[in-house]
Design a protein around this motif. Structure first.
Motif, PDB file in Angstrom:
ATOM      1  N   PHE A  88     132.999 -41.160-102.297  1.00 58.76           N
ATOM      2  CA  PHE A  88     131.986 -40.222-101.826  1.00 58.76           C
ATOM      3  C   PHE A  88     131.463 -40.610-100.441  1.00 58.76           C
ATOM      4  N   ALA A  89     131.489 -41.894-100.113  1.00 58.82           N
ATOM      5  CA  ALA A  89     131.137 -42.295 -98.750  1.00 58.82           C
ATOM      6  C   ALA A  89     132.170 -41.777 -97.762  1.00 58.82           C
ATOM      7  N   PHE A  90     133.444 -41.853 -98.143  1.00 59.36           N
ATOM      8  CA  PHE A  90     134.515 -41.281 -97.330  1.00 59.36           C
ATOM      9  C   PHE A  90     134.262 -39.794 -97.097  1.00 59.36           C
ATOM     10  N   ASP A 144     129.703 -46.946 -92.434  1.00 60.68           N
ATOM     11  CA  ASP A 144     129.938 -46.820 -93.869  1.00 60.68           C
ATOM     12  C   ASP A 144     130.961 -47.828 -94.365  1.00 60.68           C
ATOM     13  N   THR A 145     131.918 -48.189 -93.519  1.00 62.63           N
ATOM     14  CA  THR A 145     132.847 -49.258 -93.894  1.00 62.63           C
ATOM     15  C   THR A 145     132.098 -50.564 -94.107  1.00 62.63           C
ATOM     16  N   ARG A 146     131.133 -50.829 -93.238  1.00 65.31           N
ATOM     17  CA  ARG A 146     130.315 -52.040 -93.379  1.00 65.31           C
ATOM     18  C   ARG A 146     129.431 -51.970 -94.613  1.00 65.31           C
ATOM     19  N   ARG A 147     128.844 -50.821 -94.896  1.00 64.79           N
ATOM     20  CA  ARG A 147     127.923 -50.692 -96.016  1.00 64.79           C
ATOM     21  C   ARG A 147     128.630 -50.710 -97.367  1.00 64.79           C
ATOM     22  N   PHE A 148     129.745 -49.990 -97.453  1.00 65.85           N
ATOM     23  CA  PHE A 148     130.383 -49.796 -98.754  1.00 65.85           C
ATOM     24  C   PHE A 148     131.571 -50.729 -98.985  1.00 65.85           C
ATOM     25  N   ARG A 149     132.068 -51.378 -97.922  1.00 68.37           N
ATOM     26  CA  ARG A 149     133.203 -52.291 -98.057  1.00 68.37           C
ATOM     27  C   ARG A 149     134.374 -51.599 -98.745  1.00 68.37           C
ATOM     28  N   PHE A 150     134.670 -50.385 -98.301  1.00 66.55           N
ATOM     29  CA  PHE A 150     135.700 -49.572 -98.952  1.00 66.55           C
ATOM     30  C   PHE A 150     136.808 -49.305 -97.941  1.00 66.55           C
ATOM     31  N   PRO A 151     138.009 -49.893 -98.133  1.00 71.28           N
ATOM     32  CA  PRO A 151     139.059 -49.790 -97.110  1.00 71.28           C
ATOM     33  C   PRO A 151     139.491 -48.374 -96.789  1.00 71.28           C
ATOM     34  N   PHE A 152     139.360 -47.448 -97.738  1.00 68.99           N
ATOM     35  CA  PHE A 152     139.818 -46.079 -97.525  1.00 68.99           C
ATOM     36  C   PHE A 152     139.118 -45.427 -96.329  1.00 68.99           C
ATOM     37  N   ILE A 153     137.881 -45.818 -96.074  1.00 70.71           N
ATOM     38  CA  ILE A 153     137.145 -45.239 -94.951  1.00 70.71           C
ATOM     39  C   ILE A 153     137.798 -45.632 -93.624  1.00 70.71           C
ATOM     40  N   SER A 154     138.528 -46.736 -93.621  1.00 70.68           N
ATOM     41  CA  SER A 154     139.215 -47.155 -92.397  1.00 70.68           C
ATOM     42  C   SER A 154     140.250 -46.145 -91.952  1.00 70.68           C
ATOM     43  N   ALA A 155     140.737 -45.306 -92.881  1.00 70.27           N
ATOM     44  CA  ALA A 155     141.676 -44.254 -92.490  1.00 70.27           C
ATOM     45  C   ALA A 155     141.036 -43.323 -91.468  1.00 70.27           C
ATOM     46  N   LEU A 168     126.520 -35.415-100.809  1.00 69.78           N
ATOM     47  CA  LEU A 168     127.611 -36.391-100.857  1.00 69.78           C
ATOM     48  C   LEU A 168     127.111 -37.801-100.563  1.00 69.78           C
ATOM     49  N   TYR A 169     126.218 -37.943 -99.590  1.00 71.04           N
ATOM     50  CA  TYR A 169     125.719 -39.270 -99.247  1.00 71.04           C
ATOM     51  C   TYR A 169     124.812 -39.810-100.350  1.00 71.04           C
ATOM     52  N   ALA A 170     124.044 -38.940-100.995  1.00 72.20           N
ATOM     53  CA  ALA A 170     123.210 -39.374-102.114  1.00 72.20           C
ATOM     54  C   ALA A 170     124.074 -39.848-103.274  1.00 72.20           C
ATOM     55  N   LEU A 171     125.156 -39.139-103.547  1.00 73.64           N
ATOM     56  CA  LEU A 171     126.069 -39.571-104.605  1.00 73.64           C
ATOM     57  C   LEU A 171     126.688 -40.925-104.267  1.00 73.64           C
ATOM     58  N   ALA A 172     127.079 -41.092-103.012  1.00 76.75           N
ATOM     59  CA  ALA A 172     127.682 -42.370-102.604  1.00 76.75           C
ATOM     60  C   ALA A 172     126.724 -43.531-102.838  1.00 76.75           C
ATOM     61  N   HIS A 173     125.480 -43.383-102.399  1.00 74.42           N
ATOM     62  CA  HIS A 173     124.512 -44.470-102.568  1.00 74.42           C
ATOM     63  C   HIS A 173     124.108 -44.637-104.031  1.00 74.42           C
ATOM     64  N   GLY A 174     124.062 -43.524-104.766  1.00 74.05           N
ATOM     65  CA  GLY A 174     123.742 -43.639-106.181  1.00 74.05           C
ATOM     66  C   GLY A 174     124.781 -44.436-106.938  1.00 74.05           C
ATOM     67  N   PHE A 175     126.049 -44.163-106.686  1.00 71.93           N
ATOM     68  CA  PHE A 175     127.115 -44.933-107.335  1.00 71.93           C
ATOM     69  C   PHE A 175     127.126 -46.380-106.853  1.00 71.93           C
ATOM     70  N   ARG A 176     126.807 -46.602-105.565  1.00 69.24           N
ATOM     71  CA  ARG A 176     126.783 -47.972-105.049  1.00 69.24           C
ATOM     72  C   ARG A 176     125.699 -48.796-105.745  1.00 69.24           C
ATOM     73  N   LEU A 177     124.531 -48.205-105.959  1.00 66.38           N
ATOM     74  CA  LEU A 177     123.449 -48.925-106.625  1.00 66.38           C
ATOM     75  C   LEU A 177     123.782 -49.236-108.085  1.00 66.38           C
ATOM     76  N   ARG A 178     124.631 -48.419-108.687  1.00 67.21           N
ATOM     77  CA  ARG A 178     125.039 -48.660-110.070  1.00 67.21           C
ATOM     78  C   ARG A 178     126.252 -49.562-110.178  1.00 67.21           C
ATOM     79  N   GLY A 179     126.772 -50.029-109.043  1.00 68.71           N
ATOM     80  CA  GLY A 179     127.920 -50.927-109.054  1.00 68.71           C
ATOM     81  C   GLY A 179     129.251 -50.230-109.231  1.00 68.71           C
ATOM     82  N   ARG A 180     129.292 -48.919-109.086  1.00 70.86           N
ATOM     83  CA  ARG A 180     130.542 -48.160-109.188  1.00 70.86           C
ATOM     84  C   ARG A 180     131.150 -48.042-107.792  1.00 70.86           C
ATOM     85  N   TRP A 181     131.816 -49.098-107.339  1.00 71.24           N
ATOM     86  CA  TRP A 181     132.169 -49.186-105.932  1.00 71.24           C
ATOM     87  C   TRP A 181     133.294 -48.223-105.543  1.00 71.24           C
ATOM     88  N   ILE A 182     134.217 -47.912-106.456  1.00 68.45           N
ATOM     89  CA  ILE A 182     135.279 -46.971-106.095  1.00 68.45           C
ATOM     90  C   ILE A 182     134.703 -45.569-105.932  1.00 68.45           C
TER      91      ILE A 182
END
Length: 284
Positions: free
Chosen positions: A65-67, A116-127, A46-60
């Protein structure tokens, strides 16, 4: 919110659900040491998928996957603590007892969510952040019962203040957590008598006021749930021979219909008031 983003959320959370189900199955099929290995594998994927999508600019996709990876991290640490003999299945029962292992697990999940909130800037993780932070504080300073409800109410009020003073997208989760915690604490105290449910109804009206003041619809949703719950209580309490809202056995038991008609018209009136206020402010 687009079709694509919905599908990303739905797909990513479905993967998370499948992973949780698989881990539950594996925990029953293997020993503690093997379960640690399986949770580590799920976490790594799951963490590899999260970083893989982040490097490709697929932030959602990266954020979803970071969540999921934060949840997997909690499962991994929990499995590790169980393997070490620090935790058991009864360790999370209603804040009873002081447990360094339980607090350390919750703290490590909280740290991962914040990072992960700091790294991915994804509000959903704040839940995860807001509810895990509540659990940690409540577990640290209370041992269940009324004192835990008091701490929950205080944390909810703090979240309300933080959410009101912030324009960040993550403030949605602060408001949702605030309403849930405040409402949960009130329901813990008020859930038995007619007077209790009348107080819940008053609190629900206060939630509507908070919703208008903060412009956050989550408070209105929770207010509606509170009014429906109170309506259910009064419909059952005031009906002759009725054990549930759908369990009317006597044609004279018309009270539930009247109660819920009143609740419905009250919600309509509250909604129309909001529209009237907006129309008034928009006039030249």
């Amino acid at each position: 919110w687009t079709a694509g983003s919905f599908l990303l959320y739905a797909g990513g959370l479905t993967v998370l659900g499948s992973a949780v189900g698989a881990l539950a199955y594996l925990s029953r099929s293997y020993g503690d040491a093997a379960w640690v290995g399986w949770t580590a594998l799920v976490l790594a994927v799951l963490y590899a998928l999260a970083h893989g999508f982040r490097l490709r600019g697929r932030w959602i996709a990266a954020g979803v996957f970071a969540f999921s990876s934060v949840i997997a991290w909690g499962a991994f640490v929990g499995a590790l603590w169980v393997w070490f003999g620090w935790l058991s299945t009864t360790s999370f029962s209603s804040f009873h007892g002081f447990s360094v292992a339980r607090l350390s697990l919750v703290l490590l999940v909280l740290a991962a969510a914040v990072d992960d909130t700091r790294r991915f800037r994804f509000p959903f993780i704040s839940a995860i952040t807001v509810f895990v932070a509540w659990y940690f504080v409540t577990d640290f300073v209370s041992g269940g019962g009324d004192w835990s409800a008091v701490v929950t109410l205080i944390v909810g009020l703090v979240y309300l203040g933080m959410g009101t003073g912030s324009d960040e997208p993550s403030s949605f989760w602060l408001h949702l957590a605030a309403g849930t915690l405040i409402g949960g604490a009130l329901l813990y105290w008020w859930h038995t008598s007619d007077t209790d449910w009348a107080l819940i109804s008053v609190a629900a009206l206060a939630f509507v006021g908070v919703s208008y003041g903060t412009k956050r619809s989550s408070w209105a949703v929770l207010a509606a749930l509170g009014l429906f719950s109170a309506g259910t209580h009064f419909a059952i309490e005031w009906s002759k021979g009725t054990t549930s809202v759908l369990g009317i056995r006597n044609p004279r038991d018309w009270v539930p219909y009247a109660v819920f008609a009143f609740v419905g018209f009250l919600l309509v009136a509250l909604g129309l008031r909001s529209r009237a206020d907006r129309a008034e402010t928009s006039r030249p």
